[in-house]
Design a protein around this motif. Structure first.
Motif, PDB file in Angstrom:
ATOM      1  N   THR A 248       0.638  -1.073  -0.087  1.00 49.69           N
ATOM      2  CA  THR A 248       0.197   0.090   0.066  1.00 49.69           C
ATOM      3  C   THR A 248       0.672   0.839  -0.289  1.00 49.69           C
ATOM      4  OG1 THR A 248      -1.737  -1.105   1.555  1.00 49.69           O
ATOM      5  CG2 THR A 248      -1.515   1.327   1.477  1.00 49.69           C
ATOM      6  N   ALA A 249       1.721   1.232   0.915  1.00 50.35           N
ATOM      7  CA  ALA A 249       3.034   2.498   0.764  1.00 50.35           C
ATOM      8  C   ALA A 249       3.628   2.628   0.157  1.00 50.35           C
ATOM      9  CB  ALA A 249       3.614   2.708   2.562  1.00 50.35           C
ATOM     10  N   LEU A 250       3.700   2.031  -0.874  1.00 47.18           N
ATOM     11  CA  LEU A 250       5.242   1.856  -1.761  1.00 47.18           C
ATOM     12  C   LEU A 250       3.947   1.867  -3.171  1.00 47.18           C
ATOM     13  CD1 LEU A 250       7.692   0.708  -3.361  1.00 47.18           C
ATOM     14  CD2 LEU A 250       6.580  -1.161  -3.633  1.00 47.18           C
ATOM     15  N   GLU A 251       2.859   1.650  -3.558  1.00 49.18           N
ATOM     16  CA  GLU A 251       2.145   2.307  -4.625  1.00 49.18           C
ATOM     17  C   GLU A 251       1.412   3.808  -4.609  1.00 49.18           C
ATOM     18  OE1 GLU A 251       0.262   0.076  -7.451  1.00 49.18           O
ATOM     19  OE2 GLU A 251       2.722  -0.057  -6.877  1.00 49.18           O
ATOM     20  N   ASP A 252       1.768   3.996  -3.125  1.00 48.36           N
ATOM     21  CA  ASP A 252       1.554   5.728  -2.554  1.00 48.36           C
ATOM     22  C   ASP A 252       2.823   6.095  -3.366  1.00 48.36           C
ATOM     23  OD1 ASP A 252      -1.210   4.656  -1.851  1.00 48.36           O
ATOM     24  OD2 ASP A 252      -0.573   5.192   0.230  1.00 48.36           O
ATOM     25  N   ILE A 389      -1.229  -7.718  -7.332  1.00 49.52           N
ATOM     26  CA  ILE A 389      -1.750  -7.350  -6.973  1.00 49.52           C
ATOM     27  C   ILE A 389      -3.162  -6.659  -6.333  1.00 49.52           C
ATOM     28  CG2 ILE A 389      -2.127  -4.387  -4.743  1.00 49.52           C
ATOM     29  CD1 ILE A 389       0.615  -4.208  -6.848  1.00 49.52           C
ATOM     30  N   MET A 390      -3.824  -7.293  -5.329  1.00 48.05           N
ATOM     31  CA  MET A 390      -5.031  -7.375  -4.949  1.00 48.05           C
ATOM     32  C   MET A 390      -5.456  -6.566  -3.289  1.00 48.05           C
ATOM     33  SD  MET A 390      -6.199 -11.555  -6.288  1.00 48.05           S
ATOM     34  CE  MET A 390      -4.404 -11.487  -4.770  1.00 48.05           C
ATOM     35  N   VAL A 391      -6.556  -5.954  -3.391  1.00 50.78           N
ATOM     36  CA  VAL A 391      -6.691  -4.847  -1.800  1.00 50.78           C
ATOM     37  C   VAL A 391      -8.151  -6.084  -1.296  1.00 50.78           C
ATOM     38  CG1 VAL A 391      -8.892  -3.875  -1.454  1.00 50.78           C
ATOM     39  CG2 VAL A 391      -7.371  -3.450  -3.102  1.00 50.78           C
ATOM     40  N   ARG A 392      -7.027  -6.609  -0.222  1.00 50.95           N
ATOM     41  CA  ARG A 392      -7.667  -7.624   0.456  1.00 50.95           C
ATOM     42  C   ARG A 392      -7.868  -6.785   2.187  1.00 50.95           C
ATOM     43  NH1 ARG A 392      -3.806 -11.259  -1.488  1.00 50.95           N
ATOM     44  NH2 ARG A 392      -2.450 -11.150   0.492  1.00 50.95           N
ATOM     45  N   PRO A 393      -8.664  -8.032   2.995  1.00 56.57           N
ATOM     46  CA  PRO A 393      -9.107  -6.256   4.250  1.00 56.57           C
ATOM     47  C   PRO A 393      -8.284  -7.399   4.959  1.00 56.57           C
ATOM     48  CG  PRO A 393     -10.686  -8.419   3.778  1.00 56.57           C
ATOM     49  CD  PRO A 393      -9.681  -8.414   2.614  1.00 56.57           C
ATOM     50  N   MET A 394      -7.492  -6.556   6.159  1.00 59.91           N
ATOM     51  CA  MET A 394      -6.006  -6.936   7.198  1.00 59.91           C
ATOM     52  C   MET A 394      -6.606  -6.694   8.307  1.00 59.91           C
ATOM     53  SD  MET A 394      -4.802  -9.061   4.522  1.00 59.91           S
ATOM     54  CE  MET A 394      -2.922  -9.012   5.343  1.00 59.91           C
ATOM     55  N   TRP A 395      -6.243  -7.370   9.264  1.00 56.19           N
ATOM     56  CA  TRP A 395      -6.211  -7.072  10.449  1.00 56.19           C
ATOM     57  C   TRP A 395      -5.459  -6.059  10.947  1.00 56.19           C
ATOM     58  CZ3 TRP A 395     -10.610  -6.777  13.536  1.00 56.19           C
ATOM     59  CH2 TRP A 395     -10.074  -6.706  15.144  1.00 56.19           C
ATOM     60  N   ASP A 396      -5.669  -5.104  11.336  1.00 55.88           N
ATOM     61  CA  ASP A 396      -4.423  -4.017  12.097  1.00 55.88           C
ATOM     62  C   ASP A 396      -4.381  -4.266  13.381  1.00 55.88           C
ATOM     63  OD1 ASP A 396      -6.530  -2.737  12.899  1.00 55.88           O
ATOM     64  OD2 ASP A 396      -5.940  -0.844  12.428  1.00 55.88           O
ATOM     65  N   GLY A 397      -5.416  -5.074  14.277  1.00 57.28           N
ATOM     66  CA  GLY A 397      -5.035  -5.530  15.819  1.00 57.28           C
ATOM     67  C   GLY A 397      -6.632  -5.160  15.771  1.00 57.28           C
ATOM     68  N   THR A 398      -7.054  -4.293  15.783  1.00 49.97           N
ATOM     69  CA  THR A 398      -8.013  -3.672  15.945  1.00 49.97           C
ATOM     70  C   THR A 398      -9.441  -3.025  15.265  1.00 49.97           C
ATOM     71  OG1 THR A 398      -7.960  -1.216  15.772  1.00 49.97           O
ATOM     72  CG2 THR A 398      -6.415  -1.756  17.423  1.00 49.97           C
ATOM     73  N   PHE A 400     -10.060  -4.420  10.954  1.00 50.57           N
ATOM     74  CA  PHE A 400     -10.025  -4.971   9.729  1.00 50.57           C
ATOM     75  C   PHE A 400     -10.009  -3.875   8.437  1.00 50.57           C
ATOM     76  CE2 PHE A 400     -11.560  -8.988  10.861  1.00 50.57           C
ATOM     77  CZ  PHE A 400     -10.339  -9.955   9.967  1.00 50.57           C
ATOM     78  N   LEU A 401      -8.737  -3.634   7.449  1.00 47.49           N
ATOM     79  CA  LEU A 401      -8.550  -2.183   6.597  1.00 47.49           C
ATOM     80  C   LEU A 401      -7.954  -3.002   5.404  1.00 47.49           C
ATOM     81  CD1 LEU A 401      -6.551   0.245   8.917  1.00 47.49           C
ATOM     82  CD2 LEU A 401      -8.827   0.155   8.358  1.00 47.49           C
ATOM     83  N   PRO A 402      -8.774  -2.305   4.165  1.00 47.63           N
ATOM     84  CA  PRO A 402      -8.004  -2.645   3.127  1.00 47.63           C
ATOM     85  C   PRO A 402      -7.198  -2.338   2.034  1.00 47.63           C
ATOM     86  CG  PRO A 402      -9.709  -0.587   2.617  1.00 47.63           C
ATOM     87  CD  PRO A 402      -9.898  -0.267   4.162  1.00 47.63           C
ATOM     88  N   ARG A 403      -6.048  -3.189   2.749  1.00 49.79           N
ATOM     89  CA  ARG A 403      -5.075  -2.576   1.733  1.00 49.79           C
ATOM     90  C   ARG A 403      -4.165  -3.676   0.811  1.00 49.79           C
ATOM     91  NH1 ARG A 403      -2.542   0.466   5.306  1.00 49.79           N
ATOM     92  NH2 ARG A 403      -0.883  -0.012   4.833  1.00 49.79           N
ATOM     93  N   LYS A 404      -3.392  -2.870   0.099  1.00 48.35           N
ATOM     94  CA  LYS A 404      -3.222  -3.452  -1.038  1.00 48.35           C
ATOM     95  C   LYS A 404      -2.042  -4.724  -1.378  1.00 48.35           C
ATOM     96  CE  LYS A 404      -4.307   0.589  -3.697  1.00 48.35           C
ATOM     97  NZ  LYS A 404      -3.625   2.030  -4.670  1.00 48.35           N
ATOM     98  N   MET A 405      -2.625  -5.500  -1.215  1.00 51.95           N
ATOM     99  CA  MET A 405      -1.464  -7.028  -0.862  1.00 51.95           C
ATOM    100  C   MET A 405      -0.585  -7.091  -2.352  1.00 51.95           C
ATOM    101  SD  MET A 405      -1.899  -6.907   1.646  1.00 51.95           S
ATOM    102  CE  MET A 405      -0.962  -8.373   2.723  1.00 51.95           C
ATOM    103  N   MET A 406      -0.002  -8.645  -2.045  1.00 52.16           N
ATOM    104  CA  MET A 406       1.226  -8.832  -2.977  1.00 52.16           C
ATOM    105  C   MET A 406       1.738  -9.783  -2.740  1.00 52.16           C
ATOM    106  SD  MET A 406       4.075  -7.661  -5.883  1.00 52.16           S
ATOM    107  CE  MET A 406       4.976  -7.144  -4.608  1.00 52.16           C
TER     108      MET A 406
END
Length: 443
Positions: A248-252, A389-398, A400-406
């Motif tokens: 996500t940060a890399l794509e930004d 690269i696919m957008v998937r829900p990822m758990w950040d500890g509190t 789920f957030l949409p993140r770009k995953m590869m």
């Protein structure tokens, strides 16, 4: 009238033979000087052979896919004037006084075998021979039998009829011909199709079975790819390691850099960032940037990072090489990747640009799938595979957030790279890509 023999020229680089990959002419064609006659391939370089004279093609000495030795006769032309001196010398040498001809090697006999004409005229009988007795005409095949011809039995039909049958997906062996000697005509095809429609069960709406089989000879670049893959899989024990990366940060960052780039700078893809991350990871683990000479039992570990970029071209897979990636910044890596990709796709890449890699990246872009099992580019010891690269829900500890995953799917030669070392290498790349500012920090 005379004959002129064209032999396979010396294509340079110490090559002793080349593979015939394309004929531009056929027997009976009239050609002028500089007309392209054929194309041969050595390694990954294709060489076109022009005609040095005007003439008529009377003999072709090889078939597509044959490997021809340098200096072997390739084409004979009928030309104006006397016979070619080189041909006269060759004929003289080919006619020894002994009754029995000298044995020839398999390759030589193969090179001298002419390509047969599609429809050759029958040979005239010798003057001293009695006239041949007329053969009884073959009975016409019944239109309604539809009996298939025996395996290997040749069908008789004009080129137009064969083309129509091929386009319609029909097997001519299944069609009975009503012409002389069972010759198949357009009317026979019409009758065959009509019978098929009448016999089709209700509800099929004219759908017919396609029983055509097309034999495609593996030649040229496709043969080289097949040989390379066979060597890689048969000689290298692969271990494949898959890791998911949050880009996500890399794509930004990539989007921001592309927005602010100068007109003379290339548009950045993911590859330049991955290349710079690999350079940093290799500095910690130089054993993956190597070539393994398994016959000598020596691993050649390189200081320079020469990254092969597997690229799909109209002719097949090619691997142009970005040399000394360790000395290139993000923009330089991007520009070189674009230049080499264009050269590979247009067929203008040189032999030097297609060889000398020490580690390879393979990517299918948007079609990269969830995971792959890349084949190592022999004799290298590692290959890094990029998935989409696919957008998937990822758990950040509190939450789920949409993140770009590869996913990175990477293979290693398990003879010289342990599974632990492979994992450490990919984890280092993961850290750099997930925190892309670290890519630009020089240690």
């Amino acid at each position: 009238m005379g004959e002129h023999v064209i032999k396979l020229p010396d294509v340079g680089e110490g090559v002793a033979e080349a593979e015939l990959v394309e004929w531009h002419v056929k027997i009976g064609d009239l050609v002028r000087e500089d007309t392209l006659l054929a194309a041969v391939m050595t390694d990954k370089a294709t060489v076109e052979i022009p005609s040095p004279v005007d003439g008529e093609i009377i003999w072709l000495g090889a078939e597509i896919g044959d490997v021809v030795a340098v200096g072997s006769p390739l084409i004979r032309l009928k030309v104006e004037g006397g016979a070619d001196k080189a041909e006269d010398a060759a004929d003289t040498a080919a006619k020894p006084e002994e009754k029995q001809p000298e044995p020839v090697s398999v390759d030589a006999s193969k090179a001298e075998k002419p390509v047969e004409k599609a429809a050759s005229a029958p040979a005239k009988p010798a003057a001293s021979a009695p006239p041949a007795k007329a053969a009884a005409p073959s009975p016409a095949r019944p239109m309604t039998s539809g009996a298939p011809r025996a395996e290997g039995e040749r069908t008789i039909a004009s080129p137009a009829v064969r083309l129509r049958a091929r386009e319609a997906g029909l097997d001519l062996r299944q069609i009975s011909g009503t012409g002389p000697a069972g010759r198949i005509s357009h009317e026979d095809i019409d009758a065959f199709i009509a019978r098929g429609l009448q016999a089709a069960p209700v509800g099929t709406k004219g759908l017919t079975q396609n029983t055509a089989v097309e034999d495609i000879k593996i030649v040229g670049l496709r043969r080289k790819i097949a040989e390379k893959m066979s060597v890689s899989k048969s000689r290298i024990p692969h271990i494949t390691y898959v890791e998911e990366i949050d880009v996500t940060a890399l794509e930004d960052l990539r989007a921001a850099l592309n927005k602010a780039k100068r007109p003379d700078q290339p548009k950045l893809s993911l590859l330049p960032f991955l290349m710079r991350a690999m350079v940093k990871a290799i500095a910690d683990q130089p054993n993956v940037n190597a070539i393994f000479d398994d016959e000598a039992g020596i691993v050649h570990q390189y200081g320079g990072v020469h990254i092969g970029i597997a690229a799909q071209t109209p002719g097949g897979l090619m691997v142009p090489v970005v040399r000394h990636a360790e000395a290139r910044d993000i923009w330089d890596c991007g520009a070189e990747v674009n230049r080499l990709a264009d050269a590979a796709k247009t067929g203008t890449a040189t032999r030097e640009e297609l060889s000398g890699s020490t580690i390879t990246i393979t990517s299918l872009g948007a079609m990269g799938g969830v995971a792959t099992t890349p084949v190592i580019n022999h004799p290298e010891v590692a290959i890094v595979g990029v998935n989409k690269i696919m957008v998937r829900p990822m758990w950040d500890g509190t939450q789920f957030l949409p993140r770009k995953m590869m996913n990175l799917s990477s293979s290693f030669d398990h003879r010289v790279v342990d599974g632990w070392d492979a994992a450490v290498f990919i984890q280092r790349i993961k850290t750099l890509l997930e925190t892309p500012a670290m890519i630009f920090i020089e240690s």
